[in-house]
Design an enzyme around this catalytic site. Structure first.
Site, mmCIF file in Angstrom:
data_model
loop_
_atom_site.group_PDB
_atom_site.id
_atom_site.type_symbol
_atom_site.label_atom_id
_atom_site.label_comp_id
_atom_site.label_asym_id
_atom_site.label_seq_id
_atom_site.Cartn_x
_atom_site.Cartn_y
_atom_site.Cartn_z
ATOM 1 N N LYS A 195 0.850 -1.183 0.000
ATOM 2 C CA LYS A 195 0.000 0.000 0.000
ATOM 3 C C LYS A 195 0.888 1.236 0.000
ATOM 4 O O LYS A 195 1.488 1.590 1.016
ATOM 5 C CB LYS A 195 -0.929 0.066 1.217
ATOM 6 C CG LYS A 195 -2.032 1.121 1.028
ATOM 7 C CD LYS A 195 -2.598 1.665 2.333
ATOM 8 C CE LYS A 195 -1.857 2.862 2.850
ATOM 9 N NZ LYS A 195 -1.984 4.090 2.018
ATOM 10 N N GLY A 247 6.630 4.704 8.908
ATOM 11 C CA GLY A 247 5.776 5.878 9.072
ATOM 12 C C GLY A 247 5.869 6.428 10.475
ATOM 13 O O GLY A 247 6.870 6.241 11.172
ATOM 14 N N SER A 248 4.818 7.074 10.907
ATOM 15 C CA SER A 248 4.829 7.760 12.199
ATOM 16 C C SER A 248 4.702 6.773 13.351
ATOM 17 O O SER A 248 4.131 5.688 13.209
ATOM 18 C CB SER A 248 3.691 8.777 12.270
ATOM 19 O OG SER A 248 2.436 8.111 12.381
ATOM 20 N N THR A 249 5.210 7.170 14.501
ATOM 21 C CA THR A 249 5.090 6.351 15.709
ATOM 22 C C THR A 249 3.633 6.177 16.103
ATOM 23 O O THR A 249 3.215 5.097 16.544
ATOM 24 C CB THR A 249 5.892 6.985 16.852
ATOM 25 O OG1 THR A 249 7.292 6.952 16.504
ATOM 26 C CG2 THR A 249 5.691 6.244 18.158
ATOM 27 N N GLU A 250 2.832 7.221 15.932
ATOM 28 C CA GLU A 250 1.412 7.151 16.280
ATOM 29 C C GLU A 250 0.711 6.045 15.499
ATOM 30 O O GLU A 250 -0.007 5.224 16.062
ATOM 31 C CB GLU A 250 0.749 8.497 15.998
ATOM 32 C CG GLU A 250 -0.742 8.521 16.259
ATOM 33 C CD GLU A 250 -1.402 9.826 15.848
ATOM 34 O OE1 GLU A 250 -2.619 9.966 16.065
ATOM 35 O OE2 GLU A 250 -0.708 10.694 15.278
ATOM 36 N N GLY A 252 2.229 3.578 13.907
ATOM 37 C CA GLY A 252 2.888 2.325 14.238
ATOM 38 C C GLY A 252 2.296 1.654 15.461
ATOM 39 O O GLY A 252 2.144 0.418 15.500
ATOM 40 N N GLU A 269 9.500 0.768 11.209
ATOM 41 C CA GLU A 269 10.465 1.853 11.268
ATOM 42 C C GLU A 269 9.664 3.134 11.434
ATOM 43 O O GLU A 269 8.940 3.556 10.524
ATOM 44 C CB GLU A 269 11.345 1.934 10.015
ATOM 45 C CG GLU A 269 12.429 2.989 10.196
ATOM 46 C CD GLU A 269 13.195 3.316 8.929
ATOM 47 O OE1 GLU A 269 13.551 4.493 8.764
ATOM 48 O OE2 GLU A 269 13.442 2.404 8.130
ATOM 49 N N CYS A 303 13.213 10.822 8.385
ATOM 50 C CA CYS A 303 13.102 10.478 9.804
ATOM 51 C C CYS A 303 14.452 10.423 10.506
ATOM 52 O O CYS A 303 14.502 10.453 11.739
ATOM 53 C CB CYS A 303 12.370 9.157 9.978
ATOM 54 S SG CYS A 303 13.032 7.819 8.979
ATOM 55 N N GLU A 401 8.367 15.327 16.305
ATOM 56 C CA GLU A 401 8.894 15.137 14.958
ATOM 57 C C GLU A 401 8.100 16.028 14.004
ATOM 58 O O GLU A 401 6.908 15.811 13.771
ATOM 59 C CB GLU A 401 8.780 13.676 14.523
ATOM 60 C CG GLU A 401 9.398 13.439 13.152
ATOM 61 C CD GLU A 401 9.289 11.997 12.690
ATOM 62 O OE1 GLU A 401 10.247 11.501 12.073
ATOM 63 O OE2 GLU A 401 8.255 11.368 12.945
#
Length: 498
Positions: A195, A247-250, A252, A269, A303, A401
């Site tokens: 995706k 992508g973002s930690t949120e 993830g 990551e 990142c 970030e």
């Protein structure tokens, strides 16, 4: 219109001339419900093309295709490691042969400079396929002696493919991140549903065409553009054995929670807020150049960029002056303009987010030493390279970030002080140290909690090197020989010898 850009290659014009479809089971198909979405040129804010928007129904079609391709006796399951190696090499050659075309598509869809896309993203993508082509024939097990009195056993291990892999990738390096997921997965014999980010689907779709041209069997790689709902359908699907996400930690965290439904494997990551530490004995010219590269590379949308600059107090003013002067000299403009040094941010949403952080920092009392809290120009998502001083560790611009061309600078006095400040973050993706004393550089580097630490350089990289993060910057490692670990299962086989 973007199609009227006189520098566009005929192949790019042809690619943009029709709506883009989903790749499922080796065929280009419309979404079942017929939905499409527009992908936009961030330099001009004009629509490039309509792209099919995959729903949960389309995701299920792709998962079924991937499962069928994975299971024996499919052509993919019977392909030898040597044949997989040759296939991977052919794909690398095709990417290289179409480098200019892919670079223009990336610049149109993402905004980055054509030259940067060609020499960086596209070249590395080709090299990824070639590097992993060598690993396809070298996924070896081991024999293990057993100690059972009076009985004789032969025990060994095998590395086997996990199964169906869902790769979900971001918009900052669209082609390269797609390859990060596809290459190790198919090297190990898995099948993939990719995706791409909704902001930047074009190079992933063109890559899909090249994969078919190279001879990748039907169902081995499927591509389903869409929004968050498409990704969520992949993560929730019980026919998916592994999710690989960048992508973002949120997001993830949401993926990790959702994957518990069938305990699918997950590699992540995630975000970063890298500290870049300059000691007073550093080669300051090199350190300033490194701080500029580390802070503003890829329009700041990277990142592992060094967005938190720490400089020893007695050289602070000198370094800040050098970084600020270099930032002011960066020409912001369309990625197709040879005079441009930096393109736009990827989207209106990202543009507003980054400017919001800059304005918030000024409201909190920080000082813009370079850059601006206003947009650059009246069209496109451009932001000036920004250096912010008079920052505290509590400000949002220092903790969050931002993912834009924004660097903060703070003075420090002692090694212990700066190590504590550098590690005072939920992230741990990258860090850097500048000192001509190698003892200082290695000692401080060893104390930094980050997956990658650069000493007297920044963004030095290679496909042979593992990458990943500590803390909330992710799980697992990508690339290098370590990159196959997250795409294989270790099987132990024990046979009694009688």
């Amino acid at each position: 219109m973007p199609h009227e850009n006189s520098t566009l290659l005929p192949a790019v014009r042809s690619f943009l001339s029709s709506p883009k479809q989903l790749l499922i089971d080796g065929e280009w198909v419309d979404a079942k419900d017929g939905k499409t979405f527009a992908t936009v040129n961030p330099a001009t804010e004009e629509v490039l093309v309509q792209v099919a928007q995959a729903s949960a129904v389309d995701v299920d079609r792709a998962v079924v295709a991937a499962r069928t391709a994975f299971e024996s006796p499919s052509p993919w399951s019977k392909m030898t490691p040597r044949d997989r190696s040759h296939l991977l090499w052919r794909i690398g050659d095709l990417i290289e042969a179409h480098a200019d075309e892919l670079a223009q598509l990336e610049a149109l869809d993402n905004g980055k400079r054509v030259e940067a896309a060609r020499d960086g993203d596209v070249a590395t993508s080709a090299e990824l396929f070639r590097y992993f082509a060598g690993w396809a024939t070298k996924m070896e097990g081991t024999t293990i002696p057993m100690s059972v009195p009076g009985r004789d056993f032969h025990a060994y291990t095998r590395r086997e493919a996990i199964g169906v892999v869902a790769g979900i990738v971001p918009w900052n390096f669209p082609l390269l991140m797609a390859c990060f997921k596809i290459v190790p997965a198919i090297t190990a014999g898995n099948t993939v549903i990719l995706k791409p980010a909704e902001q930047t689907p074009l190079t992933a779709l063109r890559l899909g065409e090249l994969l078919l041209e190279a001879g990748v069997p039907a169902g081995v790689v499927n591509i389903v553009p869409g929004f968050g709902e498409t990704g969520a359908a992949l993560v929730d699907h019980h026919g998916v054995d592994k999710v690989a996400f960048t992508g973002s930690t949120e997001v993830g965290k949401k993926i990790a929670a959702a994957a518990s439904g069938n305990l699918k494997k997950v590699s992540l990551e995630l975000g970063g807020k890298a500290p870049n530490i300059i000691f007073n004995d550093a080669d300051l010219d090199a350190a300033v150049a490194g701080a500029v590269l580390g802070g503003y590379f890829n329009e700041g949308q990277c990142c592992v960029n060094g967005s938190r600059l720490y400089v020893q107090r007695d050289v602070f003013d000198q370094v800040v002056e050098g970084v600020a002067a270099a930032a002011r000299a960066i020409k912001v403009g369309d990625g197709f303009d040879p005079a441009s040094h930096m393109g736009p941010l990827v989207s209106q949403e990202q543009h507003e987010k980054v400017l919001g952080y800059i304005r918030g920092a000024v409201q909190d009392g920080a000082v813009l030493t370079a850059g601006s809290a206003d947009a650059v120009g009246d069209r496109g998502y451009f932001v000036a390279p920004t250096l912010i001083t008079s920052v505290t560790e509590q400000m949002a611009v220092q903790t969050d970030e931002i993912f834009g061309p924004v660097v903060t600078a703070i003075a420090f006095d002692t090694e212990d002080e700066v190590v504590a400040a550098a590690n005072n973050t939920v992230y741990g993706l990258a860090a850097g140290v500048w000192s001509q004393n190698l003892g200082t550089a290695h000692r401080v580097g060893s104390r930094l909690r980050a997956g990658t630490v650069w000493l007297n350089t920044w963004h030095a990289d290679d496909v042979t090197l593992p990458r990943g993060g500590f803390k909330q910057s992710g799980w697992g490692r990508e690339l290098g020989s370590f990159g196959l670990d997250d795409y294989t299962e270790l099987k132990t086989v024990i046979a009694e010898l009688r």
